[in-house]
Write an enzyme that holds these catalytic residues in place. Structure first.
Site, PDB file in Angstrom:
ATOM      1  CE  LYS A 116      -3.084  -2.886  -0.051  1.00  0.00           C
ATOM      2  NZ  LYS A 116      -3.524  -3.306  -1.363  1.00  0.00           N
ATOM      3  CD  GLU A 200      -4.451   6.269   4.323  1.00  0.00           C
ATOM      4  OE1 GLU A 200      -3.547   6.404   3.472  1.00  0.00           O
ATOM      5  OE2 GLU A 200      -5.477   5.629   4.095  1.00  0.00           O
ATOM      6  CG  HIS A 235     -13.630  -4.829   5.453  1.00  0.00           C
ATOM      7  ND1 HIS A 235     -13.474  -3.513   5.106  1.00  0.00           N
ATOM      8  CD2 HIS A 235     -13.358  -4.906   6.775  1.00  0.00           C
ATOM      9  CE1 HIS A 235     -13.108  -2.818   6.164  1.00  0.00           C
ATOM     10  NE2 HIS A 235     -13.032  -3.637   7.198  1.00  0.00           N
ATOM     11  NE  ARG A 291     -11.060  -9.172  -7.017  1.00  0.00           N
ATOM     12  CZ  ARG A 291     -10.713  -8.379  -6.003  1.00  0.00           C
ATOM     13  NH1 ARG A 291      -9.424  -8.197  -5.707  1.00  0.00           N
ATOM     14  NH2 ARG A 291     -11.614  -7.740  -5.286  1.00  0.00           N
TER      15      ARG A 291
HETATM   16  C1  MV4 Z   1      -9.863   4.047   5.037  1.00  0.00           C
HETATM   17  C2  MV4 Z   1     -11.111   4.474   5.546  1.00  0.00           C
HETATM   18  C3  MV4 Z   1     -11.189   5.763   5.996  1.00  0.00           C
HETATM   19  N1  MV4 Z   1     -10.106   6.568   5.958  1.00  0.00           N
HETATM   20  N2  MV4 Z   1      -8.824   4.880   5.016  1.00  0.00           N
HETATM   21  C4  MV4 Z   1     -11.108  -0.542   4.397  1.00  0.00           C
HETATM   22  C5  MV4 Z   1     -10.497  -1.570   3.531  1.00  0.00           C
HETATM   23  C6  MV4 Z   1      -9.152  -1.074   3.267  1.00  0.00           C
HETATM   24  N3  MV4 Z   1      -8.702  -1.506   2.020  1.00  0.00           N
HETATM   25  C7  MV4 Z   1      -9.265   0.404   3.345  1.00  0.00           C
HETATM   26  N4  MV4 Z   1     -10.435   0.671   4.121  1.00  0.00           N
HETATM   27  C8  MV4 Z   1     -10.720   1.910   4.586  1.00  0.00           C
HETATM   28  N5  MV4 Z   1      -9.693   2.804   4.560  1.00  0.00           N
HETATM   29  C9  MV4 Z   1      -8.945   6.108   5.472  1.00  0.00           C
HETATM   30  N6  MV4 Z   1      -7.880   6.916   5.461  1.00  0.00           N
HETATM   31  C10 MV4 Z   1     -12.181   3.582   5.536  1.00  0.00           C
HETATM   32  C11 MV4 Z   1     -11.987   2.288   5.068  1.00  0.00           C
HETATM   33  C12 MV4 Z   1     -13.142   1.426   5.115  1.00  0.00           C
HETATM   34  C13 MV4 Z   1     -13.734   0.940   3.942  1.00  0.00           C
HETATM   35  C14 MV4 Z   1     -13.268   1.246   2.676  1.00  0.00           C
HETATM   36  C15 MV4 Z   1     -13.844   0.723   1.545  1.00  0.00           C
HETATM   37  C16 MV4 Z   1     -14.957  -0.112   1.651  1.00  0.00           C
HETATM   38  C17 MV4 Z   1     -15.443  -0.424   2.880  1.00  0.00           C
HETATM   39  C18 MV4 Z   1     -14.847   0.082   4.041  1.00  0.00           C
HETATM   40  C19 MV4 Z   1     -15.371  -0.258   5.285  1.00  0.00           C
HETATM   41  C20 MV4 Z   1     -14.789   0.234   6.416  1.00  0.00           C
HETATM   42  C21 MV4 Z   1     -13.662   1.065   6.335  1.00  0.00           C
END
Ligand code: MV4
Length: 498
Positions: A116, A200, A235, A291
């Site tokens: 990441k 972040e 998720h 994918r």
């Molecule tokens: C975040 C966020 C809020 N702020 N980053 C969840 C999966 C991971 N790949 C990244 N995710 C998140 N990152 C920041 N800076 C909230 C999430 C997140 C989320 C993102 C996409 C789809 C569903 C989610 C569910 C909870 C939190």
């Protein structure tokens, strides 16, 4: 184009890929585990080979067995679907060694997107907006305190090797920072073997909006519009739609342009997805998925492009079907994932025998499924059994059509997420389209309220449709008597059927 390809996957996605093969005149080869010998995908394929025990590591994750099978039957390419080996760079390496083409992304870009920190660096350099935060791994506590202070709370601590929600923790004040750092580091070390973390800005209640991209091996990269994927639980996406309820032509051009820069800057080829977090008019790169995704059909519905066919075209060296200006979005598509899970019991998996099955139809309805009447869903794999996708001229029509299609969808014998989806379609907040990633948690009570109502008072029509599988005791007794009379009569005189 290839003559024959092997599909290294199972269930509905294996059938989805084979359908594209049929239309292209490509022979399809299935590989299946002991648990899947009665599966629809193994019967649909032109050839099917058993590759071992139900456990994924002995079958669908076993690269050696899959490559051996491809060589033995003369398949020129392998399609990995989603999940299993889809984002494992080793599959591409092994394919290359054996002169087999992988219908997917190059190993080098899978690896670049797997880190990441690395992917954020690449995206920032390509002019794609990223979430404010550290550009490097954080190891020292004092650094972390300073960084969080300068970003401003709340912040989120993430594992660089993470993804899909594992190894991340939100921090609302300095007191919580030390514990969050330690716990994220230890989760990252044990889950990924890499304890590198970064910090972040935490984006509260964002939307998850992603862009489909296609890139060929001649340097052409386009986006195929957006999908809103905010309706998720732990998720796991539950409902997706295209376009996002907030999308405008201008925003699509801007975010789509960023998605194309993201893909072309890393020399991406094949189909991929660029994920963004969206909040208050701002959007930020989140991850790139290398994918074909579960929710690709909603994009196919509103753009008319067969994405799997494009994957095969790209992998066989052809040019993209269309230029960016040929891509238009018409109407609205929604997908509900139908899982064998009990939505009233914390979505607990509920595998077993399907004793009644009738899928919906009519205008604007598509069902991508891997099951059939009397099929037994094995317990070894994920619980998604089909996807119900509808089209409407407007979002409102698509929601009404989804309600109608869900009412027509009869699955008996196992509990499914159908009642959850019916409840979501009834939710005023869902209908208003004010979606965000915490929507299901936030409106849990409203959704549960609709759900007990839906289950108690299923419409008369649903009860009647169901009654074609579950006869009344009287009818059941008569049919048992008839069956037994027929059995006796046939055994007495095999040539005289009553
Ligand atoms: C975040 C966020 C809020 N702020 N980053 C969840 C999966 C991971 N790949 C990244 N995710 C998140 N990152 C920041 N800076 C909230 C999430 C997140 C989320 C993102 C996409 C789809 C569903 C989610 C569910 C909870 C939190």
């Amino acid at each position: 184009m290839f003559n024959k390809i092997l599909i290294a996957n199972r269930g509905e996605i294996a059938i989805r890929v084979m359908r594209a093969c049929k239309e292209l005149g490509v022979k399809s080869v299935a590989v299946y585990s002991d648990a899947d010998s009665n599966s629809l995908f193994a019967k649909y394929a032109d050839e099917a080979y058993n590759i071992g025990k139900p456990s994924p590591s002995e079958s669908y994750l076993n690269i050696q067995k899959i490559i051996d099978t491809a060589e033995k039957c003369g398949a020129e390419a392998i399609h990995p679907g989603y999940g299993f080996l889809a984002e494992n760079p080793k599959l591409g390496e092994e394919c290359e060694k054996h002169g087999i083409k992988l219908i997917g992304a190059k190993g080098s870009v899978i690896e670049a997107m797997g880190s990441k920190i690395e992917s954020k660096k690449l995206m920032r350099a390509a002019g794609v907006p990223v979430i404010p935060g550290t550009a490097k791994g954080v190891t020292e506590l004092e650094d972390a305190v300073e960084i969080a202070e300068s970003i401003g709370y709340p912040v989120i601590v993430k594992a660089s090797a993470g993804g899909g929600g594992i190894g991340m923790r939100t921090v609302y004040e300095e007191d919580e920072l030390v514990r969050a750092l330690e716990s994220t580091q230890s989760v990252a070390a044990s889950a990924f073997g890499d304890s590198t973390i970064y910090i972040e800005k935490y984006v509260e209640e964002p939307r998850h909006i992603e862009f489909q991209v296609l890139a060929d091996e001649h340097g052409n990269t386009i986006h195929v519009a957006d999908r809103e994927c905010s309706i998720q639980r732990r998720h796991q996406k539950l409902i997706e739609e295209s376009p996002s309820p907030i999308m405008t032509e201008e925003l699509r051009e801007e975010m789509g342009g960023a998605a194309v820069r993201a893909a072309s800057s890393i020399g991406y080829t094949n189909a991929g997805t660029v994920e963004f977090l969206y909040s208050n008019g701002e959007y930020y790169f989140l991850e790139m998925n290398t994918r074909i995704q579960v929710e690709h059909p909603i994009t196919e519905i509103v753009t008319g492009i067969d994405l799997v066919k494009q994957q095969l075209n790209i992998a066989s060296g052809e040019e993209l079907c269309c230029a960016q200006e040929d891509i238009t979005v018409k109407g609205h598509a929604i997908e509900c994932r139908i899982n064998a899970e009990d939505p009233l019991n914390d979505f607990a998996p509920n595998p077993g025998k399907i004793t009644g099955y009738r899928s919906p139809g009519g205008i604007g309805v598509r069902v991508d499924s891997g099951v059939y009447m009397n099929y037994t869903i094995p317990p070894y794999y994920d619980s998604m059994i089909s996807k119900l996708i509808v089209y409407g001229m407007t979002r409102e029509e698509a929601i009404a059509r989804m309600r109608r299609a869900l009412d027509e969808y009869i699955i008996l014998g196992v509990k499914t997420t159908i009642p959850f989806h019916k409840s979501m379609m009834l939710s005023k907040h869902f209908q208003e389209g004010k979606l965000h990633t915490h929507f299901v948690d936030q409106y849990r009570n409203e959704i549960m309220g609709h759900m007990s109502e839906v289950i108690k008072t299923d419409t008369e029509m649903v009860a009647r449709l169901r009654s074609t599988f579950k006869p009344s005791p009287k009818v059941a007794a008569v049919s048992a008597a008839v069956n037994s009379y027929m059995a006796k009569s046939i055994s007495k005189n095999p040539n005289n059927y009553p």
